[in-house]
Design an enzyme around this catalytic site. Sequence first.
Site, mmCIF file in Angstrom:
data_model
loop_
_atom_site.group_PDB
_atom_site.id
_atom_site.type_symbol
_atom_site.label_atom_id
_atom_site.label_comp_id
_atom_site.label_asym_id
_atom_site.label_seq_id
_atom_site.Cartn_x
_atom_site.Cartn_y
_atom_site.Cartn_z
ATOM 1 N N VAL A 9 0.847 -1.207 0.000
ATOM 2 C CA VAL A 9 0.000 0.000 0.000
ATOM 3 C C VAL A 9 0.877 1.250 0.000
ATOM 4 O O VAL A 9 1.739 1.409 0.875
ATOM 5 C CB VAL A 9 -0.928 0.046 1.241
ATOM 6 C CG1 VAL A 9 -1.837 1.276 1.183
ATOM 7 C CG2 VAL A 9 -1.757 -1.215 1.359
ATOM 8 N N LYS A 31 -5.881 -1.947 -2.105
ATOM 9 C CA LYS A 31 -5.120 -1.302 -1.024
ATOM 10 C C LYS A 31 -6.046 -0.865 0.112
ATOM 11 O O LYS A 31 -5.695 -0.965 1.283
ATOM 12 C CB LYS A 31 -4.342 -0.117 -1.585
ATOM 13 C CG LYS A 31 -3.233 -0.539 -2.568
ATOM 14 C CD LYS A 31 -2.706 0.657 -3.331
ATOM 15 C CE LYS A 31 -1.591 0.286 -4.293
ATOM 16 N NZ LYS A 31 -1.280 1.351 -5.245
HETATM 17 N N1 HSE Z 1 -0.010 0.850 -10.138
HETATM 18 C C1 HSE Z 1 0.233 1.266 -8.811
HETATM 19 C C2 HSE Z 1 0.062 2.776 -8.748
HETATM 20 C C3 HSE Z 1 1.621 0.873 -8.407
HETATM 21 O O1 HSE Z 1 -0.047 3.420 -9.788
HETATM 22 O O2 HSE Z 1 -0.005 3.324 -7.655
HETATM 23 C C4 HSE Z 1 1.856 0.960 -6.936
HETATM 24 O O3 HSE Z 1 1.051 0.108 -6.210
#
Ligand code: HSE
Length: 430
Positions: A130, A203
Amino acid sequence: MINIGIIGFGTVGTGTAKILLKNRSLLKDRTGIDINLRRIADIDIKRGRGIKLPKGILTTDAEEIINDPDIHIIVELIGGTTIAREFILKAIKNGKHIVTANKALLATYGNEIFGNAQKANVEIGFEASVAGGIPIIKVIREGLVANRIKAVYGIINGTTNYILTKMTEEKVEFAEVLKEAQRLGYAEADPTYDIEGIDSAHKLAILASLSYGSRFSIKDVYREGISWISPMDIEFARELGYKLKLLAIAKETDNKVELRVHPTMIPEEYLISKVDGVYNAIYVEGDAVGSTLYYGRGAGDMPTGSAVVSDIVDIARNIVNKSIGRIPGMSKSAKMKNLMKMDDVLSMYYFRFSALDKPGVLSKISGILGKYNISIASVIQKGRHERRAVPLVVLTHKAREKDVVRAVREINRLPIVAGKTVFIRVEGKE
Ligand code: HSE
């Protein structure tokens, strides 16, 4: 010496390896423990990653790491919920401690993984799952352990924040900005996860599970993405004094927890509104501490690697001090809290109606809003066309989601309304 095996040599795997190699002596000075990067597995070990590795460290066979009796901690950085799950469960069985950045896996199979780890007396570190480099897991689990958590709000996806920031500042098209975010290594392998809010929802399920001592999964989170957001709504939000952000919200009201991820208008004077680009921020409100805010890079090789290495160090310390399980991954006695239905959520709303510019239109629309107990706070009409629809923007006081959905359905059926009504939830004081 504590030996580490990394499975997955992509963006985060490379960042983690760089930190472990570059800061090995620094970490030894700080902790008294020599943390040795022993093996790295990936299906592609030919591609250059801009890092000089000790000889013989690379393998294409993850099993070599999972079954290596000298490896203490296995770092899973391949992502996904299939092979990663198999590898982790096998590694736990072999008595290995696990560090993972895999939010999708924990938000889907968290119960199984934490349950198995507890039985096997091994640790699961998931700081990197997260908000990348922001140590938010440590904050909630340790720093704020004294508090009953009232609310957690966050911008926890760098890709969408980057896209919304560029759309706001440079009026660049959505698709163009997305490509750039992918090139910079922020986006998930499948960017739908980012733009449809799935990554944020994963998350949020993890943050809410920690905050409320419960085991929430992705299925418990209401979710909307940003792919339907038009520059027009960003501009109206600006005129009204708001920024548009993809916000993940967990709140406890009347013993019920609401979990939602959706585009949200936030008053521009709020600190979290100023969080732009790939940066993430999380606001946590505790009953003792009051309001707190955490800010930093939420994606990318080195910030996420920083979180991975912090978990490695924590586990290494626990191994050396014989205190495995000192801080449990999830609450020891998880109780299931009641989830608030999205229908019952209370929020302020922004509506953009496409209405004909004729006498009586506003009263028809406001009549329907009134019928569903939705009270208007302000109205703006833009442009003037006798025959074409113009945007009619309405901000409301707090209303119930269920009523809003019904009112919009009825308004969309009016002959004076051309096109679907846009509605966006608004945070802030009434
Ligand atoms: N794809 C995710 C973001 C990567 O853009 O935050 C980090 O978890």
